[in-house]
Motif scaffolding. Sequence first.
Motif, PDB file in Angstrom:
ATOM      1  N   ASP A   1       0.847  -1.193   0.000  1.00 24.27           N
ATOM      2  CA  ASP A   1       0.000   0.000   0.000  1.00 24.27           C
ATOM      3  C   ASP A   1       0.882   1.242   0.000  1.00 24.27           C
ATOM      4  N   VAL A   2       0.371   2.299  -0.617  1.00 24.50           N
ATOM      5  CA  VAL A   2       1.111   3.559  -0.748  1.00 24.50           C
ATOM      6  C   VAL A   2       0.303   4.669  -0.086  1.00 24.50           C
ATOM      7  N   ALA A   3       1.005   5.566   0.602  1.00 25.47           N
ATOM      8  CA  ALA A   3       0.379   6.769   1.165  1.00 25.47           C
ATOM      9  C   ALA A   3       1.081   7.990   0.605  1.00 25.47           C
ATOM     10  N   THR A   4       0.326   9.052   0.379  1.00 30.48           N
ATOM     11  CA  THR A   4       0.861  10.245  -0.274  1.00 30.48           C
ATOM     12  C   THR A   4       0.121  11.487   0.198  1.00 30.48           C
ATOM     13  N   ASP A   5       0.706  12.654  -0.060  1.00 30.84           N
ATOM     14  CA  ASP A   5      -0.019  13.892   0.227  1.00 30.84           C
ATOM     15  C   ASP A   5      -0.836  14.348  -0.984  1.00 30.84           C
ATOM     16  N   ALA A   6      -0.770  13.636  -2.092  1.00 25.27           N
ATOM     17  CA  ALA A   6      -1.619  13.940  -3.247  1.00 25.27           C
ATOM     18  C   ALA A   6      -3.058  13.515  -2.947  1.00 25.27           C
ATOM     19  N   THR A   7      -4.018  14.323  -3.332  1.00 25.97           N
ATOM     20  CA  THR A   7      -5.422  13.965  -3.132  1.00 25.97           C
ATOM     21  C   THR A   7      -5.802  12.841  -4.099  1.00 25.97           C
ATOM     22  N   PRO A   8      -6.885  12.131  -3.846  1.00 24.23           N
ATOM     23  CA  PRO A   8      -7.303  11.074  -4.781  1.00 24.23           C
ATOM     24  C   PRO A   8      -7.460  11.584  -6.217  1.00 24.23           C
ATOM     25  N   GLU A   9      -8.007  12.773  -6.371  1.00 30.79           N
ATOM     26  CA  GLU A   9      -8.178  13.321  -7.723  1.00 30.79           C
ATOM     27  C   GLU A   9      -6.830  13.615  -8.380  1.00 30.79           C
ATOM     28  N   GLN A  10      -5.861  14.084  -7.596  1.00 29.05           N
ATOM     29  CA  GLN A  10      -4.525  14.335  -8.149  1.00 29.05           C
ATOM     30  C   GLN A  10      -3.831  13.032  -8.538  1.00 29.05           C
ATOM     31  N   VAL A  11      -4.035  11.993  -7.753  1.00 29.39           N
ATOM     32  CA  VAL A  11      -3.472  10.687  -8.118  1.00 29.39           C
ATOM     33  C   VAL A  11      -4.087  10.206  -9.422  1.00 29.39           C
ATOM     34  N   LYS A  12      -5.394  10.340  -9.549  1.00 31.71           N
ATOM     35  CA  LYS A  12      -6.071   9.911 -10.774  1.00 31.71           C
ATOM     36  C   LYS A  12      -5.543  10.662 -11.986  1.00 31.71           C
ATOM     37  N   GLY A  13      -5.186  11.939 -11.787  1.00 31.42           N
ATOM     38  CA  GLY A  13      -4.652  12.721 -12.892  1.00 31.42           C
ATOM     39  C   GLY A  13      -3.286  12.238 -13.365  1.00 31.42           C
ATOM     40  N   LEU A  14      -2.549  11.511 -12.531  1.00 30.64           N
ATOM     41  CA  LEU A  14      -1.213  11.020 -12.890  1.00 30.64           C
ATOM     42  C   LEU A  14      -1.233   9.642 -13.536  1.00 30.64           C
ATOM     43  N   PHE A  15      -2.314   8.885 -13.344  1.00 33.12           N
ATOM     44  CA  PHE A  15      -2.356   7.493 -13.814  1.00 33.12           C
ATOM     45  C   PHE A  15      -3.635   7.246 -14.606  1.00 33.12           C
ATOM     46  N   ARG A  16      -3.478   6.877 -15.864  1.00 34.15           N
ATOM     47  CA  ARG A  16      -4.647   6.569 -16.680  1.00 34.15           C
ATOM     48  C   ARG A  16      -5.363   5.317 -16.193  1.00 34.15           C
ATOM     49  N   ASN A  17      -4.606   4.424 -15.559  1.00 38.57           N
ATOM     50  CA  ASN A  17      -5.174   3.160 -15.079  1.00 38.57           C
ATOM     51  C   ASN A  17      -5.641   3.261 -13.627  1.00 38.57           C
ATOM     52  N   CYS A  18      -6.023   4.475 -13.202  1.00 40.37           N
ATOM     53  CA  CYS A  18      -6.441   4.717 -11.821  1.00 40.37           C
ATOM     54  C   CYS A  18      -7.963   4.855 -11.743  1.00 40.37           C
ATOM     55  N   PHE A  19      -8.546   4.263 -10.703  1.00 40.73           N
ATOM     56  CA  PHE A  19      -9.981   4.351 -10.451  1.00 40.73           C
ATOM     57  C   PHE A  19     -10.193   4.747  -8.986  1.00 40.73           C
ATOM     58  N   LEU A  20     -11.040   5.734  -8.772  1.00 36.81           N
ATOM     59  CA  LEU A  20     -11.338   6.154  -7.409  1.00 36.81           C
ATOM     60  C   LEU A  20     -12.478   5.315  -6.853  1.00 36.81           C
ATOM     61  N   VAL A  21     -12.311   4.830  -5.640  1.00 30.60           N
ATOM     62  CA  VAL A  21     -13.301   3.945  -5.026  1.00 30.60           C
ATOM     63  C   VAL A  21     -13.639   4.478  -3.639  1.00 30.60           C
ATOM     64  N   GLY A  22     -14.797   4.068  -3.145  1.00 31.59           N
ATOM     65  CA  GLY A  22     -15.186   4.389  -1.779  1.00 31.59           C
ATOM     66  C   GLY A  22     -15.876   5.716  -1.661  1.00 31.59           C
ATOM     67  N   ARG A  23     -17.069   5.713  -1.092  1.00 29.42           N
ATOM     68  CA  ARG A  23     -17.757   6.972  -0.832  1.00 29.42           C
ATOM     69  C   ARG A  23     -17.377   7.495   0.546  1.00 29.42           C
ATOM     70  N   ARG A  24     -17.295   6.560   1.541  1.00 32.01           N
ATOM     71  CA  ARG A  24     -16.978   6.955   2.903  1.00 32.01           C
ATOM     72  C   ARG A  24     -15.495   7.288   3.059  1.00 32.01           C
ATOM     73  N   PHE A  25     -14.648   6.462   2.435  1.00 30.52           N
ATOM     74  CA  PHE A  25     -13.194   6.639   2.556  1.00 30.52           C
ATOM     75  C   PHE A  25     -12.624   6.599   1.143  1.00 30.52           C
ATOM     76  N   ARG A  26     -12.326   7.754   0.589  1.00 28.46           N
ATOM     77  CA  ARG A  26     -11.936   7.880  -0.819  1.00 28.46           C
ATOM     78  C   ARG A  26     -10.518   7.358  -1.014  1.00 28.46           C
ATOM     79  N   LEU A  27     -10.349   6.398  -1.922  1.00 28.88           N
ATOM     80  CA  LEU A  27      -9.056   5.800  -2.218  1.00 28.88           C
ATOM     81  C   LEU A  27      -8.831   5.776  -3.719  1.00 28.88           C
ATOM     82  N   ALA A  28      -7.565   5.661  -4.108  1.00 31.75           N
ATOM     83  CA  ALA A  28      -7.201   5.494  -5.518  1.00 31.75           C
ATOM     84  C   ALA A  28      -6.685   4.070  -5.714  1.00 31.75           C
ATOM     85  N   HIS A  29      -7.278   3.365  -6.658  1.00 32.61           N
ATOM     86  CA  HIS A  29      -6.823   2.029  -7.031  1.00 32.61           C
ATOM     87  C   HIS A  29      -6.174   2.105  -8.410  1.00 32.61           C
ATOM     88  N   ILE A  30      -4.916   1.710  -8.475  1.00 26.71           N
ATOM     89  CA  ILE A  30      -4.183   1.741  -9.739  1.00 26.71           C
ATOM     90  C   ILE A  30      -3.978   0.294 -10.176  1.00 26.71           C
TER      91      ILE A  30
END
Length: 430
Positions: A68-97
């Motif tokens: 698992d990876v932790a970062t100061d980038a927001t989920p939306e910023q992570v999604k902007g860096l990876f085309r193969n990224c999907f945001l999941v979770g309504r309660r706890f927003r995560l990025a799945h790459i």
Amino acid sequence: MTSVPCDTDSTNDQALVVPRAEHCISRKQIDENTLKVLYRLRRHGYQAYLVGGGVRDLLLGRQPKDFDVATDATPEQVKGLFRNCFLVGRRFRLAHIRFAGNYLVEVATFRRQPRPEELPADTDEHFFFTENVFGSPREDAFRRDFSINGLFYNIEDFSVIDHVGGLQDLADRRLRVIGDPLVRFTEDPVRMLRALEFTARLGFNLDESVRQAIYLRAPLIAEAATARIREELMELFRHKVAAPVLRDAQSLGLLPHLLGGFEGEVETFELLEQIDRRTDSGRPIEEHLALAALFLERYRHACQAQEIQTIGDAIRIANHLLVPHCGYFRISNAIRHQARELLVGFFRLARGRGRRGEGRFLRHPFASASVELFSLWSEASGREQELAADWRQAIEGIADPSAKKKQGEATRRRPRRRRKSRRPPVDKKA
């Protein structure tokens, strides 16, 4: 090596940083896809740490099942860096790459506990709000459950960062909660079960404060989501620690609240030990087998107490035990049916050989699994071992075509002699 105390109010806000030369983690041990995520985040100016169980296992010389990876980038910023990224979770927003081979890297943004004045006026929104307040790495470390899971590996300089005293606990082989265990178990009661799981999986000692908190907060686990409890229970079986964890859960008063009044017997835990050994040998564990093993002793006693003789009554008792449990945990009818077949199959086997319909039963789709369960119970209890061996031989004979052929040849009747015709001979001269 010294570590900082696990207290969010501590005046010591300096983390313990262990340079690369003083720890055993190497990038060669980290999956290449995870390294790609870490390096891309760093190249774009974000902090990027390997966190959680992956760091813990590497420091213990174990191979993590995932990273698992932790970062100061927001989920939306992570999604902007990876085309193969999907945001999941309504309660706890995560990025799945996602990568080839169905490999997934989970990326979470550093979180922190919100201040009271930040909370929304509507109390119903508090829980969702508190799960998505972003913070610093140190604040994120103090939100984690156990000190050994609060360690960070920094891809920038390959150091290990310890804000919560996890390195010392790894050295002491001790499991300790970050913060007050009573508060943390009230926040999330499932942590009590996870504490017992980690001590069993890692061979650690449970900190006395954690043990006392489990005893005091045990009833709260009945309020946890049944889907989470069901998944955590299956994780115990997958990690081959169902027997020690559930035995400890019973000694601490957690098991009855965990399984709706369930009280395990000595024979139940001995059978679960055999199930754990079976899984450890490489055999996958399925939920219907775990269910049947949990309820087998209660099923046996019920059949004996009611002097059950017919298959119909055996089915009735199996349903009486399984239906409430499966209804509470929303276990499908298909899985419940499979668990029932194993219990009823056990009843058939326990009656012994030579019963009417034995050949038909041995060809039943669940006969082989029932014989395996009977054998596991026999090994665990030390009873009916000759009968178990006899049933294994019988099922092997059914399953082995060559054995069936030999058996057929041995029992084949001699061909009938052709009867001579009684008709009078035909006079060819006529």
